[in-house]
Scaffold this motif. Structure first.
Motif, PDB file in Angstrom:
ATOM      1  N   PHE A  79       0.829  -1.232  -0.019  1.00  0.00           N
ATOM      2  CA  PHE A  79      -0.096  -0.031   0.029  1.00  0.00           C
ATOM      3  C   PHE A  79       0.869   1.138  -0.006  1.00  0.00           C
ATOM      4  CE2 PHE A  79      -3.231   2.908   0.954  1.00  0.00           C
ATOM      5  CZ  PHE A  79      -4.407   2.376   0.819  1.00  0.00           C
ATOM      6  N   ILE A  80       0.552   2.101  -1.033  1.00  0.00           N
ATOM      7  CA  ILE A  80       1.498   3.470  -1.022  1.00  0.00           C
ATOM      8  C   ILE A  80       0.836   4.257  -0.954  1.00  0.00           C
ATOM      9  CG2 ILE A  80       3.033   4.844  -2.685  1.00  0.00           C
ATOM     10  CD1 ILE A  80       3.844   2.171  -4.055  1.00  0.00           C
ATOM     11  N   GLY A  81       0.873   5.224   0.032  1.00  0.00           N
ATOM     12  CA  GLY A  81      -0.121   6.505   0.459  1.00  0.00           C
ATOM     13  C   GLY A  81      -0.640   6.098   2.019  1.00  0.00           C
ATOM     14  N   THR A  82      -0.034   7.017   3.038  1.00  0.00           N
ATOM     15  CA  THR A  82      -0.617   6.772   4.063  1.00  0.00           C
ATOM     16  C   THR A  82      -1.354   8.084   4.746  1.00  0.00           C
ATOM     17  OG1 THR A  82       1.617   7.261   5.362  1.00  0.00           O
ATOM     18  CG2 THR A  82       1.119   4.887   4.848  1.00  0.00           C
ATOM     19  N   GLY A  83      -1.985   8.590   4.150  1.00  0.00           N
ATOM     20  CA  GLY A  83      -2.611   9.899   4.320  1.00  0.00           C
ATOM     21  C   GLY A  83      -3.897   9.791   5.028  1.00  0.00           C
ATOM     22  N   VAL A  84      -4.862  10.981   5.135  1.00  0.00           N
ATOM     23  CA  VAL A  84      -6.075  10.824   5.743  1.00  0.00           C
ATOM     24  C   VAL A  84      -6.863   9.633   5.384  1.00  0.00           C
ATOM     25  CG1 VAL A  84      -8.388  11.972   5.941  1.00  0.00           C
ATOM     26  CG2 VAL A  84      -5.949  13.200   5.763  1.00  0.00           C
ATOM     27  N   MET A  85      -6.978   9.202   4.027  1.00  0.00           N
ATOM     28  CA  MET A  85      -7.578   8.179   3.772  1.00  0.00           C
ATOM     29  C   MET A  85      -6.731   6.850   3.819  1.00  0.00           C
ATOM     30  SD  MET A  85     -10.504   9.365   2.288  1.00  0.00           S
ATOM     31  CE  MET A  85     -11.168   8.031   1.232  1.00  0.00           C
TER      32      MET A  85
ATOM     33  N   PHE B 160     -11.285  -5.412  -1.791  1.00  0.00           N
ATOM     34  CA  PHE B 160     -12.317  -4.166  -1.689  1.00  0.00           C
ATOM     35  C   PHE B 160     -13.348  -4.302  -0.546  1.00  0.00           C
ATOM     36  CE2 PHE B 160     -11.588  -3.938  -6.512  1.00  0.00           C
ATOM     37  CZ  PHE B 160     -10.492  -2.831  -6.546  1.00  0.00           C
ATOM     38  N   GLU B 161     -13.826  -5.250  -0.450  1.00  0.00           N
ATOM     39  CA  GLU B 161     -14.738  -5.652   0.610  1.00  0.00           C
ATOM     40  C   GLU B 161     -14.312  -5.384   1.948  1.00  0.00           C
ATOM     41  OE1 GLU B 161     -17.636  -8.770  -1.460  1.00  0.00           O
ATOM     42  OE2 GLU B 161     -15.996  -9.432  -0.065  1.00  0.00           O
ATOM     43  N   ALA B 162     -12.941  -5.401   2.406  1.00  0.00           N
ATOM     44  CA  ALA B 162     -12.199  -5.090   3.376  1.00  0.00           C
ATOM     45  C   ALA B 162     -12.198  -3.564   3.694  1.00  0.00           C
ATOM     46  CB  ALA B 162     -10.771  -5.548   3.685  1.00  0.00           C
ATOM     47  N   MET B 163     -12.533  -2.749   2.673  1.00  0.00           N
ATOM     48  CA  MET B 163     -12.304  -1.335   2.810  1.00  0.00           C
ATOM     49  C   MET B 163     -13.596  -0.704   2.498  1.00  0.00           C
ATOM     50  SD  MET B 163      -8.823  -0.639   0.813  1.00  0.00           S
ATOM     51  CE  MET B 163      -9.201  -1.721  -0.638  1.00  0.00           C
ATOM     52  N   GLY B 164     -14.484  -1.312   2.040  1.00  0.00           N
ATOM     53  CA  GLY B 164     -15.783  -0.395   1.597  1.00  0.00           C
ATOM     54  C   GLY B 164     -17.116  -1.311   1.512  1.00  0.00           C
ATOM     55  N   THR B 165     -18.145  -0.753   1.332  1.00  0.00           N
ATOM     56  CA  THR B 165     -19.229  -1.540   1.494  1.00  0.00           C
ATOM     57  C   THR B 165     -20.294  -1.320   0.065  1.00  0.00           C
ATOM     58  OG1 THR B 165     -20.495   0.376   2.403  1.00  0.00           O
ATOM     59  CG2 THR B 165     -19.813  -1.344   3.910  1.00  0.00           C
TER      60      THR B 165
ATOM     61  N   ASP C  30     -12.546  10.696   5.103  1.00  0.00           N
ATOM     62  CA  ASP C  30     -11.828   9.940   6.213  1.00  0.00           C
ATOM     63  C   ASP C  30     -12.602   9.085   7.051  1.00  0.00           C
ATOM     64  OD1 ASP C  30     -13.285  12.457   7.263  1.00  0.00           O
ATOM     65  OD2 ASP C  30     -11.884  12.484   8.882  1.00  0.00           O
ATOM     66  N   ILE C  31     -13.946   9.350   7.320  1.00  0.00           N
ATOM     67  CA  ILE C  31     -14.815   8.647   8.078  1.00  0.00           C
ATOM     68  C   ILE C  31     -15.144   7.296   7.315  1.00  0.00           C
ATOM     69  CG2 ILE C  31     -17.117   8.456   9.120  1.00  0.00           C
ATOM     70  CD1 ILE C  31     -17.158  11.493   9.382  1.00  0.00           C
ATOM     71  N   GLY C  32     -15.232   7.409   6.161  1.00  0.00           N
ATOM     72  CA  GLY C  32     -15.778   5.991   5.330  1.00  0.00           C
ATOM     73  C   GLY C  32     -14.483   5.076   5.337  1.00  0.00           C
ATOM     74  N   ALA C  33     -13.241   5.690   5.248  1.00  0.00           N
ATOM     75  CA  ALA C  33     -12.251   5.184   5.267  1.00  0.00           C
ATOM     76  C   ALA C  33     -11.832   4.407   6.429  1.00  0.00           C
ATOM     77  CB  ALA C  33     -10.766   5.965   4.851  1.00  0.00           C
ATOM     78  N   ARG C  34     -12.000   5.187   7.727  1.00  0.00           N
ATOM     79  CA  ARG C  34     -11.721   4.477   8.870  1.00  0.00           C
ATOM     80  C   ARG C  34     -12.727   3.461   9.352  1.00  0.00           C
ATOM     81  NH1 ARG C  34     -14.249   8.524  13.137  1.00  0.00           N
ATOM     82  NH2 ARG C  34     -16.199   7.358  12.502  1.00  0.00           N
ATOM     83  N   ASP C  35     -14.218   3.515   8.747  1.00  0.00           N
ATOM     84  CA  ASP C  35     -15.224   2.517   9.201  1.00  0.00           C
ATOM     85  C   ASP C  35     -15.145   1.561   8.074  1.00  0.00           C
ATOM     86  OD1 ASP C  35     -15.560   4.465  11.377  1.00  0.00           O
ATOM     87  OD2 ASP C  35     -17.403   5.190  10.598  1.00  0.00           O
ATOM     88  N   GLY C  36     -14.274   1.544   7.356  1.00  0.00           N
ATOM     89  CA  GLY C  36     -14.422   0.359   6.065  1.00  0.00           C
ATOM     90  C   GLY C  36     -15.838   0.476   5.290  1.00  0.00           C
TER      91      GLY C  36
END
Length: 290
Positions: A7-13, A152-157, A126-132
């Motif tokens: 994973f490249i990029g460790t910002g807000v998201m 993808f399912e580990a990160m989103g709905t 950021d909230i969606g990223a935090r909560d998956g």
């Protein structure tokens, strides 16, 4: 999970997305230009890699979410980029909001190297990223999409395959166009309520559940009223997205006057020193004109 994810990029998201991948059981390799930004993740079990090339060579799936199309191009297509260094058979997934044309270019060059490339930008902040609970819009080969869908399912709905390479980016740009116009309406409504001497929070209780309802009205308008302009999504990145959307629309011969107006106003807001504020800071632009 047997796949190793780079994973490249460790910002807000990125931080929230990485944490959810680790919770799902994936081994995470991480890289970002400033290692200090990854220290929390390293303490939680992520493995540091010194370069994007090293990360790509050690991973079965490579995910990126970086700042601008120029960053995407450098990371993927540079001399020591992901396309050159990733193992044959790897999946490479760009989740940055970037250029559809660049997504197609990466896809084609990846295919020559026996790599599976997907463009998969996200929405949810950021909230969606935090909560998956991110919305993930995917372009590329459907077979590749199905192969990495558990990631993808580990990160989103709300995960949707949109079509061939570039389709994910086009979908995200449509999302940003809708938000741009909506943000103007939300800010104008809140300024109007204030000038009319109303209790703005009470106004929201009436209008968020009606025809005017939107995510921005429910989630960002309260922040505007309370003077909370911390970034869930940066002004500078929204300007970047709108610029890409305008360029893409012009290529298709499409007029987007609301998008053009929103971009102009956000650029003025950035010039006021608000480029690192959240997009709800547009409320300050309106206040400065009142």
């Amino acid at each position: 999970m047997t796949q190793t994810v780079g994973f490249i990029g460790t910002g807000v998201m990125g931080k929230g997305m990485i944490r959810n991948l680790m919770k799902a059981g994936y081994t995470l390799h991480v890289y970002t230009r400033t290692k200090a930004k990854a220290e929390e993740l390293l303490a939680e079990g992520a493995i540091w890699k010194e370069t994007p090339a090293e990360l790509a060579a050690a991973s079965d799936v490579v995910i990126t979410i970086v700042g601008y199309p120029r960053d995407v191009e450098e990371i993927y297509l540079g001399e020591n980029g992901i396309v050159e260094q990733a193992k044959a058979g790897s999946y490479i997934i760009d989740m940055t909001t970037s250029s559809p044309r660049l997504a197609v270019d990466i896809y084609q060059k990846a295919k020559e190297k026996q790599l599976y490339a997907l463009d998969a930008p996200v929405s949810g902040g950021d909230i969606g990223a935090r909560d998956g609970k991110l919305s993930i819009m995917v372009g590329g080969d459907e077979e590749a999409f199905q192969a990495v869908k558990p990631i993808f399912e580990a990160m989103g709905t709300n995960i949707r395959y949109q079509g061939e390479a570039g389709a994910g980016q086009h979908t995200k740009l449509a999302n940003q166009i809708a938000i741009a116009g909506n943000m103007l309406g939300v800010c104008e409504a809140m300024v109007y309520a204030e000038k009319a001497g109303l209790d703005q929070h009470k106004v929201l209780t009436s209008i968020t559940t009606g025809a005017a309802g939107s995510w921005s009205l429910s989630n960002l308008a309260p922040k505007m009223i309370d003077g909370d302009f911390a970034p869930g999504f940066y002004v500078k990145h929204f300007i970047k997205d709108m610029t890409i959307a305008l360029e893409s629309a012009e290529e298709m011969g499409l007029l987007t006057p609301a998008l053009k107006q929103a971009k102009t106003m956000y650029e003025e807001l950035a010039a006021m020193g608000e480029e690192n504020s959240g997009t709800q800071a547009l409320y300050r632009w309106y206040q400065s004109k009142s």
